[in-house]
Write an enzyme that holds these catalytic residues in place. Structure first.
Site, PDB file in Angstrom:
ATOM      1  N   ASP A  85      60.387  37.655  27.018  1.00  0.00           N
ATOM      2  CA  ASP A  85      59.586  38.743  27.585  1.00  0.00           C
ATOM      3  C   ASP A  85      59.717  38.790  29.110  1.00  0.00           C
ATOM      4  OD1 ASP A  85      58.773  39.193  25.040  1.00  0.00           O
ATOM      5  OD2 ASP A  85      56.630  38.847  25.404  1.00  0.00           O
ATOM      6  N   HIS A 237      59.936  33.283  27.854  1.00  0.00           N
ATOM      7  CA  HIS A 237      59.943  34.229  28.977  1.00  0.00           C
ATOM      8  C   HIS A 237      61.179  33.978  29.837  1.00  0.00           C
ATOM      9  CE1 HIS A 237      55.697  34.088  27.794  1.00  0.00           C
ATOM     10  NE2 HIS A 237      55.610  35.333  28.256  1.00  0.00           N
TER      11      HIS A 237
END
Length: 743
Positions: A85, A237
């Protein structure tokens, strides 16, 4: 005749409005793409889940609500879909891609649209490496806090950015601040249904590595690892901070899981495997990174240009803010060191210019329609306490009876010369040619001298190297706010600077209101030129280049009438700034000269460019950053930074007012000056620069005088004595305009 109403605003007003609107638009766009609307970025608590179907809460991480259905899917056993993400990130995404290539694994990157717009080549690299993209909104907001139109915009803008950057589109979406199926409440369920109506599959996760906490490599691996042989959509991430632990964890995690028999796929590949393994095939396999339509690519182009433009302009503003801060601090330090040294030197009991100068003085007063103030000006000049004074009023084609007013005064040491209107330089040169003495004082027709001003003004000529002397100009009509702001500027921006310029021996301007010159120095530079609209700056620069010293005499004070309206002030400063630019361009050759001319060119011109033009032109950047910070940044830090800049200005102003022996009371209006006066000066300089760069011509703007005869305490005290000051009579002359014989 009925006056025609102005339909359109004045050009400079329109220019100011357009500039303000442009800056505002850029700042709003930048705040949007940088996710500065802090209210949109607050994580919400899990709410009521009564309306969420149990099959969704207990289902797989891939949620399908397209076509009105409500189903979920899991990946096949021993299948892992790595998802990342918040990227792409120029530092960490390429490193993660290297790890994936090294271990022959693919992943799904849920990208933020604004980051795709900033780093399109990295997004392209993700796709060409066999990985896939998903939507993670355009600005990473909490979608629960947005209006429906904004939620759709967040997804469509990201889709367009992906289309332009990669030529592909995606059918996957993941909302910021989402986690697992069990955390979906009624509000989030509506968002999932909205996304399904737009054709998106919503992806949550089975395991969360919590790498954003940076708990250590082993902890990240432990958090991500599924139980037994179960499949997992894993959350990592690739942006948002230091992701070195994420990179190191992946480098260990992938081979470790492969050793246990796991395969790594993208979300779409894993979903297709699930569909293929189902007995009843209700879905067709989904394509990986399907091609984007041409319309999305075109709109994506405009979007990326907009993002880059906003980023570039805000970076420019931030850079200019740094420049302004550096120049302000630098100017303050120079003033404190040099200007205060000059002031201390002058106030020393042992200070002297040399033997008293008692030579006669010729005062030249160019006058064009100065009936409101000419009598007060001439009377103050003729009644000065210098040993011998002649006043030559050159009426430059006035149509208001200025010359007649002076004639009717019948002062024995004043004469009037009438010439056709030819401009101020011509009037000054005419007066110099008719002047009988070698010390020449040039005075504006609206200026009132104190009784000792002329005597004090010429004392520096005791030094034979001095060619010109700048006096101390004071604003006499300080009743209005506009005039009071100019009083502050005269003390801080003009008088304090002149002390500095004298020490540096690069005085750029002897003011037209009160300035003294040697005739020989004027003759050497060819007199007063009409090639610029700032004839006082032009002739002063020429004298500096010729090797003459130009000094400042603070005790020689002249009181002038300042413009009382913003319109008049704008006209005056427009002419001044444009004329200064003309003079700087005219004398640009000094940059390459040797001797005194070269010194002025390499010291005076850059100094004037930095502190006389660049700093006031860029000063509103401070207020722009203030507004931006108040709305989008930390309020406390922004206010502290602005007040720090204001405190520095107040300190400089206080020093200047003390050196000029002025009351500090006007400085109470200095903060207000930052929000009006400075912006006006910015527009003045901007329009002047535009006029200069485009080769435009500016005509002389005559200011409307109100006849507010400027007064000072010294003038009031000696008003009764002014008529008894002895003067030396001279014979009026109407002869040809020829210079007097040599000394």
């Amino acid at each position: 005749m009925i006056a025609r109403r102005r339909v359109l605003p004045r050009p400079r007003v329109l220019l100011g409005v357009l500039l303000a609107a442009s800056f505002l638009s850029v700042l709003v766009v930048q705040a949007y793409i940088n996710a500065e609307f802090t209210g949109d970025h607050v994580e919400s608590e899990v709410g009521d889940q009564a309306a969420v179907p149990p099959a969704i809460l207990d289902g797989g991480p891939i949620i399908n609500t397209t076509g009105g259905q409500e189903s979920t899917s899991r990946l096949p056993d021993r299948t892992i879909a790595l998802t990342f993400d918040d990227g792409p990130d120029p530092a960490w995404t390429p490193k993660i891609l290297d790890v994936l290539r090294r271990h022959d694994a693919h992943a799904t990157f849920f990208v933020v649209g604004s980051q795709v717009a900033r780093h399109p080549t990295i997004a392209k690299e993700i796709v060409t490496g066999g990985n896939e993209l998903g939507l993670h909104t355009f600005t990473h907001p909490n979608m629960q806090r947005l209006a429906p139109w904004r939620r759709e915009l967040e997804l469509s803008q990201t889709q367009m950015a992906i289309a332009k950057a990669t030529g592909a589109r995606t059918h996957l979406a993941r909302f910021p601040y989402s986690s697992k199926n069990a955390a979906i409440d009624e509000v989030n369920w509506r968002l999932v249904q909205e996304a399904g109506a737009l054709g998106y599959l919503v992806v949550v996760n089975d395991t969360d590595s919590e790498d954003w906490k940076r708990p250590g490599v082993e902890k990240i691996i432990q958090n991500a690892t599924p139980a037994g042989d179960r499949s997992a959509v894993m959350l990592f991430h690739d942006a948002g901070g230091d992701r070195s632990q994420t990179v190191a964890a992946l480098d260990e995690f992938i081979p470790r899981m492969k050793a246990r028999g796991y395969r790594f796929t993208t979300v779409t590949e894993g979903l297709n495997l699930t569909i293929a393994g189902q007995a009843a095939k209700t879905h067709s396999p989904l394509p990986l990174n399907p091609a984007a339509p041409g319309s999305d690519k075109w709109r994506g182009t405009a979007l990326i240009w907009t993002v880059n433009l906003a980023d570039g302009l805000v970076a420019l503003i931030a850079g200019l803010f740094l420049v302004v801060g550096t120049l302000t601090v630098g100017r303050t330090l120079l003033l404190l060191v040099l200007a205060t040294r000059n002031a201390r030197q002058r106030r020393s009991p042992a200070w002297t210019w040399g033997p008293p100068v008692t030579e006669p003085v010729s005062v030249i007063v160019p006058a064009y329609n100065e009936k409101e103030g000419i009598e007060a000006a001439v009377r103050s000049l003729a009644g000065g306490d210098h040993t011998r004074i002649e006043v030559v009023v050159v009426d430059d084609g006035s149509t208001d009876g200025t010359a007649d007013l002076v004639d009717r005064m019948r002062l024995p040491n004043v004469r009037v010369v009438r010439v056709p209107n030819g401009g101020k330089p011509n009037a000054l040169n005419t007066g110099v040619a008719l002047a009988r003495h070698d010390l020449i004082v040039m005075v504006d027709g609206d200026t009132v001298f104190e009784p000792d001003s002329l005597r004090l003004l010429v004392q520096p000529f005791a030094d034979p190297t001095v060619g010109a002397v700048a006096g101390n100009v004071k604003v006499g009509n300080r009743e209005t706010t506009v005039a009071l702001w100019q009083h502050i500027e005269y003390v801080i921006g003009f008088n304090l600077d002149r002390r500095l310029y004298e020490v540096m021996n690069c005085m750029p301007t002897v003011p037209g209101a009160i300035g003294a010159f040697r005739r020989t120095a004027l003759a050497q530079v060819g007199g007063v030129s009409d090639e610029t609209l700032a004839e006082d700056t032009d002739v002063t620069m020429a004298m500096c280049r010729a090797g003459w010293r130009v000094v400042y005499e603070e005790k020689a004070r002249a009181w002038t009438e300042a413009p009382t309206t913003m319109e008049q002030l704008y006209r005056q400063r427009y002419r001044w700034s444009y004329g200064t630019m003309q003079a700087m361009w005219k004398h640009r050759g000094a940059l390459l000269d040797s001797g005194p001319s070269g010194r002025f060119g390499r010291v005076g011109l850059p100094f004037l460019a930095l502190f006389g033009l660049a700093l006031p032109m860029l000063a509103p950047v401070v207020d722009i950053m203030l507004v931006y910070g108040l709305v989008f940044w930390e309020l406390g830090e922004t206010v502290a930074a602005w007040f720090g800049m204001l405190a520095l200005q107040l300190f400089t102003a206080a020093v200047a007012f003390r050196l000029d022996r002025e009351s500090y009371r006007p400085l109470l209006r200095l903060p207000l000056q930052q929000f009006a006066y400075r912006q006006l000066m910015y527009l003045v300089l901007l329009q002047s620069a535009t006029t200069a760069l485009t080769g435009g011509r500016l005509r002389w703007h005559k200011l409307n005088r109100a006849g507010l005869a400027p007064r000072s305490p010294a003038l009031d005290r000696t008003a009764a004595d002014r008529g008894r000051v002895p003067v030396t009579p001279i014979t009026p002359s109407r002869g040809p305009l020829t210079p007097p014989p040599g000394p």
